[in-house]
Write an enzyme that holds these catalytic residues in place. Structure first.
Site, PDB file in Angstrom:
ATOM      1  N   GLU A 130      -0.422 -11.813   9.903  1.00  0.00           N
ATOM      2  CA  GLU A 130      -0.778 -11.609  11.318  1.00  0.00           C
ATOM      3  C   GLU A 130      -0.135 -10.312  11.796  1.00  0.00           C
ATOM      4  O   GLU A 130       0.782  -9.791  11.142  1.00  0.00           O
ATOM      5  CB  GLU A 130      -0.252 -12.786  12.156  1.00  0.00           C
ATOM      6  CG  GLU A 130      -0.897 -14.095  11.758  1.00  0.00           C
ATOM      7  CD  GLU A 130      -0.423 -15.291  12.606  1.00  0.00           C
ATOM      8  OE1 GLU A 130       0.336 -15.070  13.580  1.00  0.00           O
ATOM      9  OE2 GLU A 130      -0.821 -16.411  12.282  1.00  0.00           O
ATOM     10  N   PRO A 131      -0.567  -9.808  12.956  1.00  0.00           N
ATOM     11  CA  PRO A 131       0.044  -8.565  13.450  1.00  0.00           C
ATOM     12  C   PRO A 131       1.570  -8.676  13.551  1.00  0.00           C
ATOM     13  O   PRO A 131       2.273  -7.704  13.295  1.00  0.00           O
ATOM     14  CB  PRO A 131      -0.603  -8.390  14.834  1.00  0.00           C
ATOM     15  CG  PRO A 131      -1.925  -9.076  14.719  1.00  0.00           C
ATOM     16  CD  PRO A 131      -1.713 -10.240  13.799  1.00  0.00           C
ATOM     17  N   ALA A 133       3.439 -10.904  11.690  1.00  0.00           N
ATOM     18  CA  ALA A 133       3.988 -11.656  10.554  1.00  0.00           C
ATOM     19  C   ALA A 133       3.354 -11.201   9.257  1.00  0.00           C
ATOM     20  O   ALA A 133       2.263 -11.635   8.891  1.00  0.00           O
ATOM     21  CB  ALA A 133       3.748 -13.156  10.742  1.00  0.00           C
ATOM     22  N   SER A 135       5.577  -9.400   5.954  1.00  0.00           N
ATOM     23  CA  SER A 135       6.628  -9.806   5.015  1.00  0.00           C
ATOM     24  C   SER A 135       7.250 -11.118   5.480  1.00  0.00           C
ATOM     25  O   SER A 135       7.559 -12.004   4.684  1.00  0.00           O
ATOM     26  CB  SER A 135       7.732  -8.747   4.970  1.00  0.00           C
ATOM     27  OG  SER A 135       7.192  -7.507   4.624  1.00  0.00           O
ATOM     28  N   PHE A 159      -5.320  -7.496   8.160  1.00  0.00           N
ATOM     29  CA  PHE A 159      -5.282  -6.974   6.785  1.00  0.00           C
ATOM     30  C   PHE A 159      -5.871  -7.961   5.778  1.00  0.00           C
ATOM     31  O   PHE A 159      -5.320  -8.127   4.689  1.00  0.00           O
ATOM     32  CB  PHE A 159      -3.842  -6.648   6.357  1.00  0.00           C
ATOM     33  CG  PHE A 159      -3.241  -5.476   7.062  1.00  0.00           C
ATOM     34  CD1 PHE A 159      -3.924  -4.274   7.131  1.00  0.00           C
ATOM     35  CD2 PHE A 159      -1.989  -5.565   7.643  1.00  0.00           C
ATOM     36  CE1 PHE A 159      -3.365  -3.180   7.775  1.00  0.00           C
ATOM     37  CE2 PHE A 159      -1.424  -4.478   8.290  1.00  0.00           C
ATOM     38  CZ  PHE A 159      -2.103  -3.281   8.362  1.00  0.00           C
ATOM     39  N   GLN A 337      -0.094  15.854 -11.299  1.00  0.00           N
ATOM     40  CA  GLN A 337       0.660  17.111 -11.423  1.00  0.00           C
ATOM     41  C   GLN A 337       0.247  17.867 -12.688  1.00  0.00           C
ATOM     42  O   GLN A 337       0.058  19.081 -12.666  1.00  0.00           O
ATOM     43  CB  GLN A 337       2.171  16.783 -11.457  1.00  0.00           C
ATOM     44  CG  GLN A 337       3.078  17.980 -11.340  1.00  0.00           C
ATOM     45  CD  GLN A 337       2.993  18.624  -9.950  1.00  0.00           C
ATOM     46  OE1 GLN A 337       2.505  18.019  -9.006  1.00  0.00           O
ATOM     47  NE2 GLN A 337       3.434  19.859  -9.859  1.00  0.00           N
ATOM     48  N   GLY A 340      -2.813  19.828 -12.313  1.00  0.00           N
ATOM     49  CA  GLY A 340      -2.789  20.931 -11.349  1.00  0.00           C
ATOM     50  C   GLY A 340      -3.839  20.748 -10.261  1.00  0.00           C
ATOM     51  O   GLY A 340      -4.078  19.629  -9.805  1.00  0.00           O
ATOM     52  N   GLY A 341      -4.490  21.835  -9.878  1.00  0.00           N
ATOM     53  CA  GLY A 341      -5.480  21.802  -8.798  1.00  0.00           C
ATOM     54  C   GLY A 341      -6.612  20.837  -9.095  1.00  0.00           C
ATOM     55  O   GLY A 341      -7.126  20.158  -8.192  1.00  0.00           O
ATOM     56  N   GLU A 364       0.622  -8.362  -1.088  1.00  0.00           N
ATOM     57  CA  GLU A 364       1.103  -9.533  -1.848  1.00  0.00           C
ATOM     58  C   GLU A 364       2.598  -9.421  -2.139  1.00  0.00           C
ATOM     59  O   GLU A 364       3.058  -9.714  -3.246  1.00  0.00           O
ATOM     60  CB  GLU A 364       0.237  -9.742  -3.093  1.00  0.00           C
ATOM     61  CG  GLU A 364      -1.202  -9.998  -2.647  1.00  0.00           C
ATOM     62  CD  GLU A 364      -2.120 -10.533  -3.699  1.00  0.00           C
ATOM     63  OE1 GLU A 364      -1.640 -11.131  -4.670  1.00  0.00           O
ATOM     64  OE2 GLU A 364      -3.341 -10.360  -3.521  1.00  0.00           O
TER      65      GLU A 364
HETATM   66  C1  LIG Z   1      -5.314  -3.428   1.860  1.00  0.00           C
HETATM   67  C2  LIG Z   1      -4.528  -4.673   2.193  1.00  0.00           C
HETATM   68  C3  LIG Z   1      -5.039  -5.904   1.850  1.00  0.00           C
HETATM   69  C4  LIG Z   1      -4.357  -7.077   2.206  1.00  0.00           C
HETATM   70  N1  LIG Z   1      -4.930  -8.297   1.925  1.00  0.00           N
HETATM   71  C5  LIG Z   1      -4.380  -9.416   2.488  1.00  0.00           C
HETATM   72  C6  LIG Z   1      -5.068 -10.692   2.398  1.00  0.00           C
HETATM   73  O1  LIG Z   1      -6.146 -10.800   1.774  1.00  0.00           O
HETATM   74  N2  LIG Z   1      -4.537 -11.761   3.031  1.00  0.00           N
HETATM   75  C7  LIG Z   1      -3.369 -11.692   3.740  1.00  0.00           C
HETATM   76  O2  LIG Z   1      -2.960 -12.713   4.313  1.00  0.00           O
HETATM   77  N3  LIG Z   1      -2.680 -10.507   3.836  1.00  0.00           N
HETATM   78  C8  LIG Z   1      -3.163  -9.384   3.230  1.00  0.00           C
HETATM   79  N4  LIG Z   1      -2.498  -8.165   3.351  1.00  0.00           N
HETATM   80  C9  LIG Z   1      -1.249  -8.116   4.098  1.00  0.00           C
HETATM   81  C10 LIG Z   1      -0.048  -7.735   3.247  1.00  0.00           C
HETATM   82  O3  LIG Z   1       0.332  -8.800   2.425  1.00  0.00           O
HETATM   83  C11 LIG Z   1       1.059  -7.256   4.197  1.00  0.00           C
HETATM   84  O4  LIG Z   1       0.655  -6.003   4.722  1.00  0.00           O
HETATM   85  C12 LIG Z   1       2.399  -7.145   3.522  1.00  0.00           C
HETATM   86  O5  LIG Z   1       2.904  -8.405   3.192  1.00  0.00           O
HETATM   87  C13 LIG Z   1       3.425  -6.406   4.391  1.00  0.00           C
HETATM   88  O6  LIG Z   1       3.454  -6.904   5.675  1.00  0.00           O
HETATM   89  P1  LIG Z   1       3.399  -5.881   6.923  1.00  0.00           P
HETATM   90  O7  LIG Z   1       2.278  -4.945   6.688  1.00  0.00           O
HETATM   91  O8  LIG Z   1       3.378  -6.683   8.166  1.00  0.00           O
HETATM   92  O9  LIG Z   1       4.726  -5.055   6.846  1.00  0.00           O
HETATM   93  P2  LIG Z   1       6.126  -5.508   7.491  1.00  0.00           P
HETATM   94  O10 LIG Z   1       6.458  -6.878   7.113  1.00  0.00           O
HETATM   95  O11 LIG Z   1       6.123  -5.168   8.944  1.00  0.00           O
HETATM   96  O12 LIG Z   1       7.130  -4.516   6.763  1.00  0.00           O
HETATM   97  C14 LIG Z   1       7.256  -3.134   7.091  1.00  0.00           C
HETATM   98  C15 LIG Z   1       8.259  -2.511   6.123  1.00  0.00           C
HETATM   99  O13 LIG Z   1       9.555  -3.120   6.297  1.00  0.00           O
HETATM  100  C16 LIG Z   1       9.989  -3.664   5.083  1.00  0.00           C
HETATM  101  N5  LIG Z   1      10.743  -4.884   5.364  1.00  0.00           N
HETATM  102  C17 LIG Z   1      10.343  -5.939   6.101  1.00  0.00           C
HETATM  103  N6  LIG Z   1      11.313  -6.870   6.133  1.00  0.00           N
HETATM  104  C18 LIG Z   1      12.341  -6.393   5.377  1.00  0.00           C
HETATM  105  C19 LIG Z   1      13.604  -6.912   4.990  1.00  0.00           C
HETATM  106  N7  LIG Z   1      14.028  -8.116   5.375  1.00  0.00           N
HETATM  107  N8  LIG Z   1      14.378  -6.154   4.194  1.00  0.00           N
HETATM  108  C20 LIG Z   1      13.966  -4.929   3.790  1.00  0.00           C
HETATM  109  N9  LIG Z   1      12.772  -4.398   4.105  1.00  0.00           N
HETATM  110  C21 LIG Z   1      11.968  -5.121   4.887  1.00  0.00           C
HETATM  111  C22 LIG Z   1       8.726  -3.949   4.281  1.00  0.00           C
HETATM  112  O14 LIG Z   1       8.978  -4.059   2.897  1.00  0.00           O
HETATM  113  C23 LIG Z   1       7.903  -2.737   4.655  1.00  0.00           C
HETATM  114  O15 LIG Z   1       8.319  -1.644   3.893  1.00  0.00           O
HETATM  115  C24 LIG Z   1      -3.129  -6.998   2.913  1.00  0.00           C
HETATM  116  C25 LIG Z   1      -2.603  -5.733   3.233  1.00  0.00           C
HETATM  117  C26 LIG Z   1      -3.284  -4.578   2.895  1.00  0.00           C
HETATM  118  C27 LIG Z   1      -2.693  -3.256   3.288  1.00  0.00           C
END
Ligand SMILES: Cc1cc2nc3c(=O)[nH]c(=O)nc-3n(C[C@H](O)[C@H](O)[C@H](O)COP(=O)(O)OP(=O)(O)OC[C@H]3O[C@@H](n4cnc5c(N)ncnc54)[C@H](O)[C@@H]3O)c2cc1C
Length: 390
Positions: A130-131, A133, A135, A159, A337, A340-341, A364
């Site tokens: 979710e927006p 939720a 990681s 996503f 790299q 090159g170009g 994931e």
């Molecule tokens: C192309 C694509 C396809 C996807 N497909 C799916 C799907 O089919 N179904 C689904 O449910 N989701 C899907 N996702 C979602 C994906 O799993 C999430 O984008 C991912 O888990 C990261 O969550 P976030 O983008 O909210 O980043 P955030 O959780 O906001 O993290 C931002 C940054 O902070 C870091 N971070 C966060 N918490 C910590 C911590 N405690 N310690 C250190 N670093 C931290 C993260 O590693 C990251 O670098 C997809 C995403 C993309 C881009």
């Protein structure tokens, strides 16, 4: 200790390689032309046609039980096949598959969702992010409120791969906020698009953008609960666990193909009167890439082997995902790299790989989340140093 493949593993791997080489790779030139026109690399019909052709070669439902017409292959063999698929940049996958958690379906759901998905007649997507939720998946808010024999869903997922094409979504929602996400307060629902959710395409730097899914008073009958009430988060984690060794398996194939191109280029491209491969700078990039590729191969195969042993594969899979995703990014960068170009142009697939493989470090479970899992396992004593040989 035996690091070789047995005859059956080798035969399946070679057949997959032959199929990918003969049937899928010929589409690559057209794919690059489409890329330059900002069109999708492969249409749904083209993918389906290829999958049905692959079925005649015996490739159908690698992970699907035999009772559903699948092959139910061991994880090691699935990993080998995904590596073959990773060699082509055509976004191909073999058919006859369904999300691993869809096998939790009851009899009625099997007929309505599982079997049509396996047969390729319906397209699913899985939605937990979710927006607010990603990681921190335990922070999901999309609410399912009981109303008679229905549940009413409100909130947003984002996503979601296939979110724009899917006929139905497997949605993890909060059904009991008091119990909390880890205490049995979430449930997975099978939600048809026809029930009222809408999707919005998200532009990304890679092929095939994901989508956000918007739920506004979407009414879902109780019979559409997947598995049991209160087990949504657990199912979600199982769904994510599957990709953790398959994603880096795919990366191995990509890195191997790209490195092969770099070796050929290093031997033929001349500067200052000799091939660029005569320079130590280029030799070291090749040596580092091959070493990392080989290290990733064994992490990946051990993770798959752990799955086949029936023991908890989480630790091994997290190491494979972390290292494999990083490895393919480093290798593709060096390959670019070395070219090159030319590496920067859209005449070759390298810049496409460069954009595409970046995702592997994010979805994931980001690199940081894999590190969190690996270190937590060690710090809390869930796993021992030395792996299964300890
Ligand atoms: C192309 C694509 C396809 C996807 N497909 C799916 C799907 O089919 N179904 C689904 O449910 N989701 C899907 N996702 C979602 C994906 O799993 C999430 O984008 C991912 O888990 C990261 O969550 P976030 O983008 O909210 O980043 P955030 O959780 O906001 O993290 C931002 C940054 O902070 C870091 N971070 C966060 N918490 C910590 C911590 N405690 N310690 C250190 N670093 C931290 C993260 O590693 C990251 O670098 C997809 C995403 C993309 C881009």
């Amino acid at each position: 200790m035996d690091f070789s493949l047995d005859d059956e593993q080798r035969a399946i791997r070679d057949t997959a390689r032959a199929f990918v080489t003969r049937e899928v790779m010929p589409l690559e030139a057209e794919l690059l032309r489409r890329e330059r026109r900002h069109e999708p690399g492969i249409t749904r019909d083209e993918l389906r046609e290829l999958q049905l052709k692959a079925r005649t070669f015996g490739f159908w439902g690698m992970d699907t039980p035999e009772e559903y017409g699948g092959m139910a292959l061991p994880a090691v063999v699935q990993s080998l096949i995904w590596t073959e698929i990773g060699r082509t940049y055509v976004p191909f996958r073999f058919g006859g598959e369904a999300d691993n958690i869809l096998f939790e379906a009851n009899d009625a759901q099997r007929a309505e969702y599982l079997i049509p998905t396996i047969e390729g007649e319906r397209i699913s997507c899985f939605a937990i992010t979710e927006p607010g939720a990603g990681s921190d998946a335990a922070n999901i808010r999309l609410a399912a409120r009981r109303d008679g024999d229905d549940w009413v869903l409100n909130g947003e997922k984002t996503f979601i791969t296939n979110g724009n094409d899917a006929d139905f979504a497997i949605v993890v929602a909060v059904t009991d906020p008091e119990k909390g996400v880890r205490g049995g307060g979430t449930t997975a629902f099978l939600v048809d698009r026809a029930m009222g959710w809408r999707s919005e395409f998200i532009q990304t730097m890679g092929e095939g953008g994901p989508a956000s899914l918007v739920f506004s008073d979407v009414r879902v009958p109780s019979r559409n609960i997947l598995g049991e009430l209160g087990r949504g988060f657990e199912l979600g984690m199982r769904w994510i666990g599957k990709g953790r060794y398959l994603i880096p398996s795919h990366a191995l194939g990509t890195a191997e193909r790209a490195l092969g191109m770099a070796i050929e280029y290093a031997n033929t491209r001349e500067t200052f009167g000799r091939p660029i491969g005569a320079n130590q700078a280029i030799q070291w990039m090749i040596a580092d890439s091959e070493t990392e590729l080989e290290a990733a191969r064994w992490l990946v195969l051990r993770a798959a082997w752990t799955v086949d042993q029936g023991t908890d594969p989480r630790h091994a899979s997290s190491m494979a995902k972390l290292y494999g995703a990083g490895m393919v990014n480093r290798v593709v960068d060096r390959v670019l790299q070395i070219h090159g170009g030319m590496g920067y142009t859209r005449e070759l697939p390298i810049e496409r790989w460069y954009r595409q493989v970046r995702l592997l470090r994010i979805y994931e479970g980001t690199d940081e989340m894999q590190r969190l899992i690996i270190s937590r396992d060690l710090l809390r004593g869930y796993t021992k140093l030395g792996g299964h040989l300890a």
